[in-house]
Write a protein that holds these residues in place. Structure first.
Motif, PDB file in Angstrom:
ATOM      1  N   ASN A  37      31.930  42.569  52.464  1.00 16.08           N
ATOM      2  CA  ASN A  37      31.541  42.218  51.116  1.00 16.08           C
ATOM      3  C   ASN A  37      31.787  40.756  50.713  1.00 16.08           C
ATOM      4  OD1 ASN A  37      30.865  44.735  50.341  1.00 16.08           O
ATOM      5  ND2 ASN A  37      32.906  45.291  49.798  1.00 16.08           N
ATOM      6  N   TYR A  38      32.624  40.117  51.588  1.00 18.55           N
ATOM      7  CA  TYR A  38      33.051  38.692  51.300  1.00 18.55           C
ATOM      8  C   TYR A  38      31.944  37.739  52.276  1.00 18.55           C
ATOM      9  CZ  TYR A  38      35.476  34.347  51.011  1.00 18.55           C
ATOM     10  OH  TYR A  38      36.226  33.004  50.907  1.00 18.55           O
ATOM     11  N   VAL A  39      31.669  38.323  53.597  1.00 17.13           N
ATOM     12  CA  VAL A  39      30.784  37.752  54.694  1.00 17.13           C
ATOM     13  C   VAL A  39      30.332  38.770  55.473  1.00 17.13           C
ATOM     14  CG1 VAL A  39      30.705  36.000  56.431  1.00 17.13           C
ATOM     15  CG2 VAL A  39      31.673  35.443  54.358  1.00 17.13           C
ATOM     16  N   SER A  40      29.014  38.893  55.660  1.00 15.29           N
ATOM     17  CA  SER A  40      28.713  40.132  56.614  1.00 15.29           C
ATOM     18  C   SER A  40      28.239  39.594  57.705  1.00 15.29           C
ATOM     19  CB  SER A  40      27.789  40.907  55.871  1.00 15.29           C
ATOM     20  OG  SER A  40      26.354  40.090  55.282  1.00 15.29           O
ATOM     21  N   LEU A  68      36.482  27.543  51.464  1.00 14.26           N
ATOM     22  CA  LEU A  68      36.121  28.767  51.983  1.00 14.26           C
ATOM     23  C   LEU A  68      35.731  29.435  50.272  1.00 14.26           C
ATOM     24  CD1 LEU A  68      38.467  30.372  54.390  1.00 14.26           C
ATOM     25  CD2 LEU A  68      36.153  29.763  54.838  1.00 14.26           C
ATOM     26  N   GLU A  69      36.271  29.110  49.410  1.00 17.08           N
ATOM     27  CA  GLU A  69      35.933  29.534  47.966  1.00 17.08           C
ATOM     28  C   GLU A  69      34.726  28.858  47.503  1.00 17.08           C
ATOM     29  OE1 GLU A  69      40.051  31.156  46.251  1.00 17.08           O
ATOM     30  OE2 GLU A  69      39.722  28.864  45.931  1.00 17.08           O
ATOM     31  N   LYS A  74      35.910  33.465  45.771  1.00 14.08           N
ATOM     32  CA  LYS A  74      37.252  33.878  45.692  1.00 14.08           C
ATOM     33  C   LYS A  74      37.652  34.839  46.923  1.00 14.08           C
ATOM     34  CE  LYS A  74      40.609  35.853  42.677  1.00 14.08           C
ATOM     35  NZ  LYS A  74      41.863  35.230  42.849  1.00 14.08           N
ATOM     36  N   LEU A  75      38.800  34.040  47.561  1.00 11.37           N
ATOM     37  CA  LEU A  75      39.499  34.798  48.587  1.00 11.37           C
ATOM     38  C   LEU A  75      40.226  35.923  48.288  1.00 11.37           C
ATOM     39  CD1 LEU A  75      40.978  31.746  50.404  1.00 11.37           C
ATOM     40  CD2 LEU A  75      39.048  33.068  51.128  1.00 11.37           C
TER      41      LEU A  75
END
Length: 176
Positions: A37-40, A68-69, A74-75
């Protein structure tokens, strides 16, 4: 070498290999998973792991977190803890920590003999008290052991471990 090759072929663990495995194993076990969901994308995940592996100070932590944010959003709490773990690993390596025993309720860090001999115990106790009241200390066979009770901490215990290692690093720099 031939004996090692024969023993290896029989499935025996050779001391050299055990040392390599030990060096590859993290001192503190935390999740290093990057959620889809953050990075695929797999390559982006590898790039994020490489960025997180660069964390070795507060400045680098803030820089990587911001980068990164800005790029991915958001992390998660797990990714932030992963970043703290990398920072802790780098500090532990810099200070040549002898061992880290991460138990259910406590973490026990053993300083090497050289650093243990340079540390003013009273100053270490006072500095640790400013980080957390959950630290305890012992001195055995020339080694300082730092024990952190993980129960009832208001933040993740890695933040407190980083805090005490920074204090130790500052103390030994002054003594050099």
């Amino acid at each position: 070498m031939l004996n090692d090759a024969v023993r290896k072929a029989k499935g025996e663990v050779i001391e050299e290999e055990a040392d390599e495995e030990k060096n590859d194993k993290p001192l503190i076990s935390v999740s290093t998973h990057i959620d889809d969901n953050y990075v695929s994308d797999g390559e982006l995940k590898i790039a994020i792991h490489k960025k997180i592996n660069e964390v070795n100070s507060y400045d680098s932590f803030c820089k990587v977190k911001s980068e990164l944010e800005d790029r991915f959003g958001k992390l998660s709490e797990d990714l932030i803890i992963y970043m703290y773990e990398e920072w802790f690993e780098n500090l532990a390596k810099k200070l040549d920590i002898v061992s880290v025993l991460d138990g259910k309720n406590t973490v026990d860090i053993t300083l090497n003999k050289e650093i243990s001999s340079k540390i003013d115990g009273e100053k270490l106790f006072n500095e640790a008290y400013n980080v957390s009241r959950n630290f305890r200390f012992s001195y055995k066979n020339g080694f300082i052991h730092i024990l952190l009770d993980k129960v009832n901490l208001e933040q993740h215990y890695l933040m407190f471990l980083i805090g005490i290692l920074i204090k130790i690093n500052n103390m030994i720099r002054v003594n050099m």
